[in-house]
Design an enzyme around this catalytic site. Sequence first.
Site, PDB file in Angstrom:
ATOM      1  N   CYS A   1     -25.757  21.472  29.053  1.00  0.00           N
ATOM      2  CA  CYS A   1     -24.308  21.735  28.986  1.00  0.00           C
ATOM      3  C   CYS A   1     -23.525  20.581  28.366  1.00  0.00           C
ATOM      4  CB  CYS A   1     -23.758  22.066  30.380  1.00  0.00           C
ATOM      5  SG  CYS A   1     -23.548  20.622  31.458  1.00  0.00           S
TER       6      CYS A   1
ATOM      7  N   VAL B   1     -27.656   1.205  19.671  1.00  0.00           N
ATOM      8  CA  VAL B   1     -27.384   1.940  20.909  1.00  0.00           C
ATOM      9  C   VAL B   1     -27.308   0.978  22.101  1.00  0.00           C
ATOM     10  CG1 VAL B   1     -28.355   4.106  20.048  1.00  0.00           C
ATOM     11  CG2 VAL B   1     -29.869   2.456  21.164  1.00  0.00           C
TER      12      VAL B   1
ATOM     13  N   SER C   1     -31.681  -1.878   7.491  1.00  0.00           N
ATOM     14  CA  SER C   1     -32.492  -1.547   6.313  1.00  0.00           C
ATOM     15  C   SER C   1     -31.739  -0.584   5.401  1.00  0.00           C
ATOM     16  CB  SER C   1     -33.822  -0.940   6.748  1.00  0.00           C
ATOM     17  OG  SER C   1     -33.585   0.188   7.572  1.00  0.00           O
TER      18      SER C   1
ATOM     19  N   HIS D   1     -24.517   5.849  16.427  1.00  0.00           N
ATOM     20  CA  HIS D   1     -25.722   6.516  16.945  1.00  0.00           C
ATOM     21  C   HIS D   1     -25.750   6.583  18.470  1.00  0.00           C
ATOM     22  CE1 HIS D   1     -27.923   5.628  12.876  1.00  0.00           C
ATOM     23  NE2 HIS D   1     -27.117   6.666  12.804  1.00  0.00           N
TER      24      HIS D   1
ATOM     25  N   GLN E   1     -34.580  -9.994   4.786  1.00  0.00           N
ATOM     26  CA  GLN E   1     -35.256  -9.252   3.716  1.00  0.00           C
ATOM     27  C   GLN E   1     -34.285  -8.946   2.580  1.00  0.00           C
ATOM     28  OE1 GLN E   1     -38.518  -8.686   3.828  1.00  0.00           O
ATOM     29  NE2 GLN E   1     -38.634  -9.566   5.887  1.00  0.00           N
TER      30      GLN E   1
ATOM     31  N   TYR F   1     -37.104   5.930  26.657  1.00  0.00           N
ATOM     32  CA  TYR F   1     -35.723   5.443  26.555  1.00  0.00           C
ATOM     33  C   TYR F   1     -35.325   4.607  27.775  1.00  0.00           C
ATOM     34  CZ  TYR F   1     -34.628   7.616  22.130  1.00  0.00           C
ATOM     35  OH  TYR F   1     -34.603   7.916  20.795  1.00  0.00           O
TER      36      TYR F   1
HETATM   37  C1  BJW Z   1     -32.679  -8.886  10.650  1.00  0.00           C
HETATM   38  C2  BJW Z   1     -33.183  -9.783  11.585  1.00  0.00           C
HETATM   39  C3  BJW Z   1     -32.353 -10.851  11.943  1.00  0.00           C
HETATM   40  C4  BJW Z   1     -34.668  -8.284  11.247  1.00  0.00           C
HETATM   41  N1  BJW Z   1     -31.137 -10.956  11.405  1.00  0.00           N
HETATM   42  N2  BJW Z   1     -31.476  -9.000  10.111  1.00  0.00           N
HETATM   43  C5  BJW Z   1     -35.401  13.708   4.819  1.00  0.00           C
HETATM   44  C6  BJW Z   1     -36.095  14.375   5.822  1.00  0.00           C
HETATM   45  C7  BJW Z   1     -35.553  14.523   7.114  1.00  0.00           C
HETATM   46  C8  BJW Z   1     -34.309  14.047   7.402  1.00  0.00           C
HETATM   47  C9  BJW Z   1     -33.626  13.385   6.407  1.00  0.00           C
HETATM   48  C10 BJW Z   1     -34.154  13.240   5.139  1.00  0.00           C
HETATM   49  N3  BJW Z   1     -33.248  12.555   4.387  1.00  0.00           N
HETATM   50  C11 BJW Z   1     -32.194  12.267   5.164  1.00  0.00           C
HETATM   51  C12 BJW Z   1     -32.407  12.795   6.389  1.00  0.00           C
HETATM   52  C13 BJW Z   1     -31.500  12.688   7.524  1.00  0.00           C
HETATM   53  C14 BJW Z   1     -31.863  11.596   8.503  1.00  0.00           C
HETATM   54  C15 BJW Z   1     -32.270  10.348   7.746  1.00  0.00           C
HETATM   55  O1  BJW Z   1     -31.464   9.583   7.267  1.00  0.00           O
HETATM   56  N4  BJW Z   1     -33.577  10.110   7.630  1.00  0.00           N
HETATM   57  C16 BJW Z   1     -34.074   8.985   6.827  1.00  0.00           C
HETATM   58  C17 BJW Z   1     -34.924   8.056   7.702  1.00  0.00           C
HETATM   59  C18 BJW Z   1     -34.856   9.558   5.678  1.00  0.00           C
HETATM   60  N5  BJW Z   1     -30.667  11.378   9.255  1.00  0.00           N
HETATM   61  C19 BJW Z   1     -30.382  12.108  10.331  1.00  0.00           C
HETATM   62  O2  BJW Z   1     -31.147  12.945  10.767  1.00  0.00           O
HETATM   63  C20 BJW Z   1     -29.034  11.855  10.968  1.00  0.00           C
HETATM   64  N6  BJW Z   1     -28.369  13.077  11.161  1.00  0.00           N
HETATM   65  C21 BJW Z   1     -28.026  13.866  10.136  1.00  0.00           C
HETATM   66  O3  BJW Z   1     -28.199  13.536   8.983  1.00  0.00           O
HETATM   67  O4  BJW Z   1     -27.468  15.051  10.531  1.00  0.00           O
HETATM   68  C22 BJW Z   1     -27.378  16.072   9.544  1.00  0.00           C
HETATM   69  C23 BJW Z   1     -28.696  16.830   9.521  1.00  0.00           C
HETATM   70  C24 BJW Z   1     -28.822  17.949  10.307  1.00  0.00           C
HETATM   71  C25 BJW Z   1     -30.040  18.661  10.283  1.00  0.00           C
HETATM   72  C26 BJW Z   1     -31.126  18.213   9.518  1.00  0.00           C
HETATM   73  C27 BJW Z   1     -31.001  17.041   8.762  1.00  0.00           C
HETATM   74  C28 BJW Z   1     -29.766  16.352   8.768  1.00  0.00           C
HETATM   75  C29 BJW Z   1     -29.218  11.213  12.340  1.00  0.00           C
HETATM   76  C30 BJW Z   1     -29.853   9.858  12.235  1.00  0.00           C
HETATM   77  C31 BJW Z   1     -30.071   9.309  13.632  1.00  0.00           C
HETATM   78  C32 BJW Z   1     -30.842   7.989  13.571  1.00  0.00           C
HETATM   79  N7  BJW Z   1     -31.303   7.687  14.867  1.00  0.00           N
HETATM   80  C33 BJW Z   1     -31.985   6.425  15.090  1.00  0.00           C
HETATM   81  C34 BJW Z   1     -32.513   6.439  16.519  1.00  0.00           C
HETATM   82  C35 BJW Z   1     -31.325   6.335  17.478  1.00  0.00           C
HETATM   83  C36 BJW Z   1     -31.786   6.478  18.888  1.00  0.00           C
HETATM   84  C37 BJW Z   1     -32.734   5.395  19.251  1.00  0.00           C
HETATM   85  O5  BJW Z   1     -32.343   4.209  19.285  1.00  0.00           O
HETATM   86  O6  BJW Z   1     -33.893   5.706  19.530  1.00  0.00           O
HETATM   87  O7  BJW Z   1     -31.085   5.335  14.871  1.00  0.00           O
HETATM   88  S1  BJW Z   1     -33.306   6.096  13.927  1.00  0.00           S
HETATM   89  C38 BJW Z   1     -33.031   4.356  13.877  1.00  0.00           C
HETATM   90  O8  BJW Z   1     -32.663   3.995  12.523  1.00  0.00           O
HETATM   91  C39 BJW Z   1     -31.794   4.087  14.753  1.00  0.00           C
HETATM   92  C40 BJW Z   1     -31.052   3.107  13.922  1.00  0.00           C
HETATM   93  O9  BJW Z   1     -29.678   3.077  14.289  1.00  0.00           O
HETATM   94  C41 BJW Z   1     -31.284   3.600  12.507  1.00  0.00           C
HETATM   95  C42 BJW Z   1     -31.070   2.541  11.456  1.00  0.00           C
HETATM   96  O10 BJW Z   1     -31.995   1.519  11.588  1.00  0.00           O
HETATM   97  P1  BJW Z   1     -31.568   0.008  11.355  1.00  0.00           P
HETATM   98  O11 BJW Z   1     -30.564  -0.390  12.350  1.00  0.00           O
HETATM   99  O12 BJW Z   1     -31.242  -0.200   9.937  1.00  0.00           O
HETATM  100  O13 BJW Z   1     -32.928  -0.758  11.761  1.00  0.00           O
HETATM  101  P2  BJW Z   1     -34.218  -1.040  10.860  1.00  0.00           P
HETATM  102  O14 BJW Z   1     -35.313  -1.372  11.769  1.00  0.00           O
HETATM  103  O15 BJW Z   1     -34.451   0.028   9.874  1.00  0.00           O
HETATM  104  O16 BJW Z   1     -33.807  -2.344  10.020  1.00  0.00           O
HETATM  105  C43 BJW Z   1     -33.626  -3.576  10.669  1.00  0.00           C
HETATM  106  C44 BJW Z   1     -33.193  -4.587   9.632  1.00  0.00           C
HETATM  107  O17 BJW Z   1     -32.904  -5.795  10.311  1.00  0.00           O
HETATM  108  C45 BJW Z   1     -34.267  -4.906   8.585  1.00  0.00           C
HETATM  109  O18 BJW Z   1     -33.676  -4.844   7.293  1.00  0.00           O
HETATM  110  C46 BJW Z   1     -34.674  -6.338   8.914  1.00  0.00           C
HETATM  111  O19 BJW Z   1     -35.029  -7.093   7.770  1.00  0.00           O
HETATM  112  C47 BJW Z   1     -33.430  -6.860   9.553  1.00  0.00           C
HETATM  113  N8  BJW Z   1     -33.603  -7.993  10.463  1.00  0.00           N
HETATM  114  N9  BJW Z   1     -34.396  -9.444  11.949  1.00  0.00           N
HETATM  115  C48 BJW Z   1     -30.683 -10.082  10.508  1.00  0.00           C
HETATM  116  N10 BJW Z   1     -32.741 -11.837  12.839  1.00  0.00           N
HETATM  117 ZN    ZN Z   2     -25.470  20.371  32.641  1.00  0.00          ZN
END
Ligand code: BJW
Ligand code: ZN
Length: 252
Positions: free
Chosen positions: A129, A102, A196, A118, A222, A66
Amino acid sequence: MLPSPLLTALRSARHLVVFTGAGVSAESGIPTFRDALSGLWQRFDPATLATPQAFRRDPALVWGWYEWRRMKVLQAQPNPAHRAIAELARHVAEFTLITQNVDDLHERAGSQDVIHLHGSLQQPRCFACARSPAAPLAPADEPEDGRRLEPPRCTHCGGRLRPGVVWFGENLPAAALNAAFDAARRCDLLISVGTSGVVYPAAEVPRLALDAGAMVLHVNPQAVAQPGEREFVLRGPAGAELPELLRQAFGA
Ligand code: BJW
Ligand code: ZN
């Protein structure tokens, strides 16, 4: 020329929501997560880096990764997409910007009151804590991907600091999520940029807007959605598509 119903919707929007993902920062050199060649999850395993279990198992691995990403953001600049989004806010009565990112590139482009679903790379907190350190983090000492770094200690309890982001399996900040869902349900147009749409609950935001009767525009190179009666798609990079949208709608 862009579709005229879209330009009309933008010109007459009373409440515009912009919802962004990693793609909006791609043209600033910040890698996305799931792009086929350049996405972070192609090179790194989210289970060993982006979960509380991973941090418990190997805090230095997670903190080092990170810090590497935080430095990439510090060295990056907002791109034309961030700037176009900040400019859009000046053309509507009510504007809400919701991001899954982030980084702070929206703020540095001039956007205010950004809802961060996020968390933020710049706001660590204690793993034990949950309190945040009083002083901001200093720039790390030349972090590289894969370089381990021991996390700093909490000045209150001595626990380890963790990145202030939302990991898989963690709840999103409740106030941010409620504000995002509320805005999505009340807006008349939502522009979803560079996501996505696979990570929940954030991915519900455009769907909530559509279900409440708003128009939704997806900006993405996409095919992330099928165009429909109230759903539009601009297939291209946000840094080109959003300034052009602004120009055609407002001559800006
Ligand atoms: C362009 C471009 C250009 C390229 N112009 N576009 C099954 C199993 C286990 C868990 C789950 C499950 N089903 C659901 C869950 C829950 C899980 C989840 O959703 N998982 C799925 C992946 C299946 N969600 C969670 O766990 C969330 N919490 C939750 O639900 O709590 C309740 C719970 C409690 C206990 C158990 C289970 C649930 C929390 C989610 C946190 C996500 N964190 C991250 C990392 C953040 C920290 C870090 O930065 O490291 O957040 S993951 C990552 O994905 C990050 C992003 O914000 C998030 C979304 O991604 P994003 O922004 O869409 O990026 P990409 O790469 O996916 O897409 C990029 C796009 O840009 C593409 O479409 C390209 O085409 C496009 N692009 N160039 C315009 N120039
Ligand atoms: Zn502390």
